[in-house]
Motif scaffolding. Structure first.
Motif, PDB file in Angstrom:
ATOM      1  N   ALA A 118       3.633 -95.337  15.933  1.00 50.66           N
ATOM      2  CA  ALA A 118       3.112 -96.485  16.716  1.00 50.66           C
ATOM      3  C   ALA A 118       3.148 -96.315  18.282  1.00 50.66           C
ATOM      4  O   ALA A 118       2.506 -96.628  19.104  1.00 50.66           O
ATOM      5  N   SER A 119       4.547 -96.004  18.648  1.00 52.40           N
ATOM      6  CA  SER A 119       4.947 -95.623  20.074  1.00 52.40           C
ATOM      7  C   SER A 119       4.046 -94.470  20.426  1.00 52.40           C
ATOM      8  O   SER A 119       3.667 -94.544  21.595  1.00 52.40           O
ATOM      9  N   ILE A 120       3.996 -93.478  19.683  1.00 50.57           N
ATOM     10  CA  ILE A 120       3.251 -92.241  20.258  1.00 50.57           C
ATOM     11  C   ILE A 120       1.811 -92.603  20.465  1.00 50.57           C
ATOM     12  O   ILE A 120       1.298 -92.177  21.451  1.00 50.57           O
ATOM     13  N   GLU A 121       1.145 -93.187  19.558  1.00 50.12           N
ATOM     14  CA  GLU A 121      -0.221 -93.936  19.945  1.00 50.12           C
ATOM     15  C   GLU A 121      -0.297 -94.630  21.004  1.00 50.12           C
ATOM     16  O   GLU A 121      -1.427 -94.571  21.549  1.00 50.12           O
ATOM     17  N   ALA A 122       0.630 -95.440  21.328  1.00 51.92           N
ATOM     18  CA  ALA A 122       0.690 -96.371  22.290  1.00 51.92           C
ATOM     19  C   ALA A 122       0.424 -95.436  23.861  1.00 51.92           C
ATOM     20  O   ALA A 122      -0.043 -96.143  24.694  1.00 51.92           O
ATOM     21  N   LEU A 123       1.117 -94.461  23.731  1.00 53.14           N
ATOM     22  CA  LEU A 123       1.156 -93.361  24.748  1.00 53.14           C
ATOM     23  C   LEU A 123      -0.030 -92.892  25.411  1.00 53.14           C
ATOM     24  O   LEU A 123      -0.286 -92.512  26.383  1.00 53.14           O
ATOM     25  N   PHE A 151      -2.960 -89.880  25.205  1.00 53.71           N
ATOM     26  CA  PHE A 151      -2.848 -88.238  25.054  1.00 53.71           C
ATOM     27  C   PHE A 151      -1.478 -87.973  25.618  1.00 53.71           C
ATOM     28  O   PHE A 151      -1.196 -88.127  26.694  1.00 53.71           O
ATOM     29  N   VAL A 152      -0.879 -87.133  24.717  1.00 58.51           N
ATOM     30  CA  VAL A 152       0.532 -86.442  25.109  1.00 58.51           C
ATOM     31  C   VAL A 152       0.566 -85.212  24.527  1.00 58.51           C
ATOM     32  O   VAL A 152      -0.214 -84.641  23.440  1.00 58.51           O
ATOM     33  N   GLU A 153       1.107 -84.237  25.239  1.00 55.61           N
ATOM     34  CA  GLU A 153       1.425 -82.986  24.563  1.00 55.61           C
ATOM     35  C   GLU A 153       2.737 -83.105  23.775  1.00 55.61           C
ATOM     36  O   GLU A 153       3.934 -83.331  24.588  1.00 55.61           O
ATOM     37  N   ILE A 154       2.797 -82.795  22.366  1.00 53.57           N
ATOM     38  CA  ILE A 154       4.132 -83.067  21.675  1.00 53.57           C
ATOM     39  C   ILE A 154       4.940 -81.643  21.892  1.00 53.57           C
ATOM     40  O   ILE A 154       4.316 -80.524  21.841  1.00 53.57           O
ATOM     41  N   GLN A 155       6.030 -81.857  22.111  1.00 50.13           N
ATOM     42  CA  GLN A 155       7.093 -80.807  22.235  1.00 50.13           C
ATOM     43  C   GLN A 155       8.065 -80.833  20.887  1.00 50.13           C
ATOM     44  O   GLN A 155       8.179 -79.548  20.337  1.00 50.13           O
ATOM     45  N   ASP A 156       8.483 -81.930  20.413  1.00 57.52           N
ATOM     46  CA  ASP A 156       9.178 -81.811  19.380  1.00 57.52           C
ATOM     47  C   ASP A 156       9.443 -83.358  18.868  1.00 57.52           C
ATOM     48  O   ASP A 156       9.307 -84.231  19.672  1.00 57.52           O
ATOM     49  N   VAL A 157       9.779 -83.480  17.185  1.00 61.89           N
ATOM     50  CA  VAL A 157      10.137 -84.734  16.869  1.00 61.89           C
ATOM     51  C   VAL A 157      11.372 -84.228  15.953  1.00 61.89           C
ATOM     52  O   VAL A 157      11.143 -83.514  15.090  1.00 61.89           O
ATOM     53  N   VAL A 158      12.396 -85.214  16.057  1.00 62.80           N
ATOM     54  CA  VAL A 158      13.438 -85.062  15.149  1.00 62.80           C
ATOM     55  C   VAL A 158      13.752 -86.056  14.594  1.00 62.80           C
ATOM     56  O   VAL A 158      13.907 -87.186  15.043  1.00 62.80           O
ATOM     57  N   ILE A 159      13.955 -86.064  13.304  1.00 69.28           N
ATOM     58  CA  ILE A 159      14.442 -87.542  12.477  1.00 69.28           C
ATOM     59  C   ILE A 159      15.997 -86.867  12.230  1.00 69.28           C
ATOM     60  O   ILE A 159      16.467 -86.000  11.656  1.00 69.28           O
TER      61      ILE A 159
END
Length: 94
Positions: free
Chosen positions: A55-60, A62-70
């Motif tokens: 939800a937070s990513i969608e609110a931003l 268009f972005v270039e994703i570098q990394d997602v860590v859980i």
């Protein structure tokens, strides 16, 4: 790799040359944010933290994703899930 496969690979390389980029920027901007589930019942839910991040990513926009860590931290309530998202915005291009 068989001789035929090597010839086929060479033919593909020769037919479609690869252009190498040697320019590496001296610096770049990477932004990030972290979110976690509430620290009570449900804190262990991976789907919940993924929905929060999504939800937070969608609110931003268009972005270039570098990394997602859980990540998971062990608490008295069990594992507490959080996530960190690294990204670049279009205006961060140099």
């Amino acid at each position: 790799m068989s001789a035929a496969a090597r010839l086929s690979a060479r033919a593909c390389i020769g037919a479609s040359p690869v252009r190498k980029t040697t320019h590496v920027p001296a610096h770049w901007t990477v932004r990030h944010f972290s979110q976690a589930n509430p620290a009570d019942h449900g804190c262990e839910s991976v789907p919940a933290v993924l929905r929060r991040l999504a939800a937070s990513i969608e609110a931003l926009g268009f972005v270039e994703i570098q990394d997602v860590v859980i990540e998971s931290e062990l608490t008295e309530h069990g594992p507490w899930r959080s996530g960190t998202f690294d990204f670049r915005l279009p205006e961060d291009e140099h």
